[in-house]
Enzyme design. Structure first.
Site, PDB file in Angstrom:
ATOM      1  N   LYS A 185      38.813  44.334  36.103  1.00 42.05           N
ATOM      2  CA  LYS A 185      37.587  43.622  36.461  1.00 42.05           C
ATOM      3  C   LYS A 185      36.589  43.550  35.296  1.00 42.05           C
ATOM      4  O   LYS A 185      36.719  44.285  34.308  1.00 42.05           O
ATOM      5  CB  LYS A 185      36.947  44.280  37.687  1.00 42.05           C
ATOM      6  CG  LYS A 185      37.778  44.088  38.949  1.00 42.05           C
ATOM      7  CD  LYS A 185      37.079  44.704  40.150  1.00 42.05           C
ATOM      8  CE  LYS A 185      37.873  44.496  41.424  1.00 42.05           C
ATOM      9  NZ  LYS A 185      37.166  45.084  42.580  1.00 42.05           N
TER      10      LYS A 185
ATOM     11  N   TYR B 152      38.065  35.690  46.976  1.00 44.33           N
ATOM     12  CA  TYR B 152      37.556  36.744  47.867  1.00 44.33           C
ATOM     13  C   TYR B 152      37.121  36.197  49.224  1.00 44.33           C
ATOM     14  O   TYR B 152      36.368  36.853  49.943  1.00 44.33           O
ATOM     15  CB  TYR B 152      36.402  37.494  47.185  1.00 44.33           C
ATOM     16  CG  TYR B 152      36.888  38.361  46.048  1.00 44.33           C
ATOM     17  CD1 TYR B 152      37.548  39.553  46.290  1.00 44.33           C
ATOM     18  CD2 TYR B 152      36.700  37.974  44.726  1.00 44.33           C
ATOM     19  CE1 TYR B 152      38.014  40.351  45.249  1.00 44.33           C
ATOM     20  CE2 TYR B 152      37.153  38.768  43.674  1.00 44.33           C
ATOM     21  CZ  TYR B 152      37.806  39.942  43.954  1.00 44.33           C
ATOM     22  OH  TYR B 152      38.264  40.730  42.927  1.00 44.33           O
TER      23      TYR B 152
ATOM     24  N   PHE C 273      28.678  42.413  51.524  1.00 43.45           N
ATOM     25  CA  PHE C 273      28.791  42.555  50.075  1.00 43.45           C
ATOM     26  C   PHE C 273      29.369  41.318  49.379  1.00 43.45           C
ATOM     27  O   PHE C 273      29.523  41.317  48.156  1.00 43.45           O
ATOM     28  CB  PHE C 273      29.648  43.785  49.719  1.00 43.45           C
ATOM     29  CG  PHE C 273      31.057  43.729  50.267  1.00 43.45           C
ATOM     30  CD1 PHE C 273      32.058  43.011  49.629  1.00 43.45           C
ATOM     31  CD2 PHE C 273      31.374  44.417  51.429  1.00 43.45           C
ATOM     32  CE1 PHE C 273      33.348  42.976  50.126  1.00 43.45           C
ATOM     33  CE2 PHE C 273      32.673  44.393  51.943  1.00 43.45           C
ATOM     34  CZ  PHE C 273      33.656  43.658  51.280  1.00 43.45           C
TER      35      PHE C 273
ATOM     36  N   ARG D  28      40.646  54.303  38.666  1.00 45.92           N
ATOM     37  CA  ARG D  28      39.275  54.279  39.177  1.00 45.92           C
ATOM     38  C   ARG D  28      38.548  55.597  38.953  1.00 45.92           C
ATOM     39  O   ARG D  28      37.341  55.605  38.700  1.00 45.92           O
ATOM     40  CB  ARG D  28      39.259  53.873  40.649  1.00 45.92           C
ATOM     41  CG  ARG D  28      39.575  52.385  40.812  1.00 45.92           C
ATOM     42  CD  ARG D  28      39.607  51.994  42.254  1.00 45.92           C
ATOM     43  NE  ARG D  28      39.710  50.541  42.418  1.00 45.92           N
ATOM     44  CZ  ARG D  28      40.262  49.964  43.472  1.00 45.92           C
ATOM     45  NH1 ARG D  28      40.756  50.705  44.452  1.00 45.92           N
ATOM     46  NH2 ARG D  28      40.311  48.659  43.560  1.00 45.92           N
TER      47      ARG D  28
ATOM     48  N   HIS E 105      41.594  45.822  40.574  1.00 41.88           N
ATOM     49  CA  HIS E 105      41.981  45.254  41.866  1.00 41.88           C
ATOM     50  C   HIS E 105      43.494  45.295  41.938  1.00 41.88           C
ATOM     51  O   HIS E 105      44.175  45.156  40.928  1.00 41.88           O
ATOM     52  CB  HIS E 105      41.504  43.800  41.974  1.00 41.88           C
ATOM     53  CG  HIS E 105      42.119  43.055  43.123  1.00 41.88           C
ATOM     54  ND1 HIS E 105      41.607  43.095  44.396  1.00 41.88           N
ATOM     55  CD2 HIS E 105      43.222  42.266  43.187  1.00 41.88           C
ATOM     56  CE1 HIS E 105      42.360  42.347  45.194  1.00 41.88           C
ATOM     57  NE2 HIS E 105      43.346  41.844  44.483  1.00 41.88           N
TER      58      HIS E 105
ATOM     59  N   THR F 200      39.306  53.079  46.411  1.00 41.86           N
ATOM     60  CA  THR F 200      38.274  52.089  46.093  1.00 41.86           C
ATOM     61  C   THR F 200      36.990  52.760  45.637  1.00 41.86           C
ATOM     62  O   THR F 200      36.354  52.321  44.685  1.00 41.86           O
ATOM     63  CB  THR F 200      38.004  51.200  47.327  1.00 41.86           C
ATOM     64  OG1 THR F 200      39.240  50.595  47.722  1.00 41.86           O
ATOM     65  CG2 THR F 200      37.000  50.116  47.008  1.00 41.86           C
TER      66      THR F 200
ATOM     67  N   ASN G 181      34.298  48.834  40.611  1.00 40.89           N
ATOM     68  CA  ASN G 181      35.413  49.773  40.625  1.00 40.89           C
ATOM     69  C   ASN G 181      36.553  49.440  39.671  1.00 40.89           C
ATOM     70  O   ASN G 181      37.658  49.919  39.843  1.00 40.89           O
ATOM     71  CB  ASN G 181      35.919  49.973  42.057  1.00 40.89           C
ATOM     72  CG  ASN G 181      36.442  48.699  42.666  1.00 40.89           C
ATOM     73  OD1 ASN G 181      36.703  47.729  41.980  1.00 40.89           O
ATOM     74  ND2 ASN G 181      36.606  48.703  43.975  1.00 40.89           N
TER      75      ASN G 181
ATOM     76  N   ARG H 296      48.634  50.555  43.666  1.00 37.45           N
ATOM     77  CA  ARG H 296      47.491  51.052  44.445  1.00 37.45           C
ATOM     78  C   ARG H 296      47.332  52.569  44.234  1.00 37.45           C
ATOM     79  O   ARG H 296      46.217  53.078  44.171  1.00 37.45           O
ATOM     80  CB  ARG H 296      47.635  50.673  45.910  1.00 37.45           C
ATOM     81  CG  ARG H 296      47.544  49.134  46.086  1.00 37.45           C
ATOM     82  CD  ARG H 296      47.559  48.683  47.508  1.00 37.45           C
ATOM     83  NE  ARG H 296      46.346  49.027  48.219  1.00 37.45           N
ATOM     84  CZ  ARG H 296      45.172  48.399  48.103  1.00 37.45           C
ATOM     85  NH1 ARG H 296      45.035  47.401  47.262  1.00 37.45           N
ATOM     86  NH2 ARG H 296      44.132  48.780  48.824  1.00 37.45           N
TER      87      ARG H 296
ATOM     88  N   GLU I 286      48.010  35.968  45.606  1.00 34.83           N
ATOM     89  CA  GLU I 286      47.113  36.272  44.497  1.00 34.83           C
ATOM     90  C   GLU I 286      47.737  35.928  43.148  1.00 34.83           C
ATOM     91  O   GLU I 286      47.056  35.411  42.266  1.00 34.83           O
ATOM     92  CB  GLU I 286      46.680  37.739  44.559  1.00 34.83           C
ATOM     93  CG  GLU I 286      45.779  38.012  45.747  1.00 34.83           C
ATOM     94  CD  GLU I 286      45.327  39.447  45.880  1.00 34.83           C
ATOM     95  OE1 GLU I 286      44.364  39.674  46.634  1.00 34.83           O
ATOM     96  OE2 GLU I 286      45.914  40.350  45.251  1.00 34.83           O
TER      97      GLU I 286
END
Length: 139
Positions: free
Chosen positions: A11, A51, A59, A104, A117, A93, A114, A87, A128
């Site tokens: 990100k 998103y 948010f 993270r 993704h 998260t 964070n 993951r 995606e």
């Protein structure tokens, strides 16, 4: 078990902080093959679409603003059980709840910023991946 592909994103916060190389190293150290990679700047329309599942959440606007504030790195990763393994490598998260050694835990500033993704299921990964890459780019 057969090879699986997942979508991953470094990100804008991590890119701006110069953490891209360290995160890519962790990806490879954890047995992933990078199938495709590109650095992009998301438009507001792209962020709202990508998103869109969160559109009704409080948010959403701040997420779109965050994701459009700077470049990010889009990735397609491959290995056995890629979705679940990415993951796990990413961590929770909320970085406060992430396991030591996860992306993270090491690089995220907060639950909102964070740093990474990852797709939550193979079906989501397919959507995606297709959002940012054409089939001919997956090598």
């Amino acid at each position: 078990m057969s090879l699986e592909r997942t979508y991953a994103m470094i990100k804008p916060d991590a890119v701006a902080a110069g953490q891209t190389g360290q995160i890519l190293a962790l990806i490879e150290q954890n047995g992933f093959r990078i199938v495709a990679m590109r650095k992009l700047q998301m438009t507001q329309a792209q962020a709202e679409s990508f998103y869109g599942v969160h559109k009704e959440r409080p948010f959403f606007k701040s997420l779109v603003a965050f994701m459009t504030e700077g470049p990010f790195v889009a990735l397609v990763l491959e290995r056995e059980n890629a979705v679940a393994m990415w993951r796990e490598v990413m961590g929770a998260t909320n970085p406060a709840n992430a396991t030591a050694g996860t992306v993270r835990k090491m690089f995220a500033a907060s639950i909102e910023r964070n740093c990474a993704h990852g797709s939550d299921a193979p079906e989501t990964a397919a959507v995606e991946v297709g959002f940012f890459f054409s089939a001919s780019e997956l090598i």
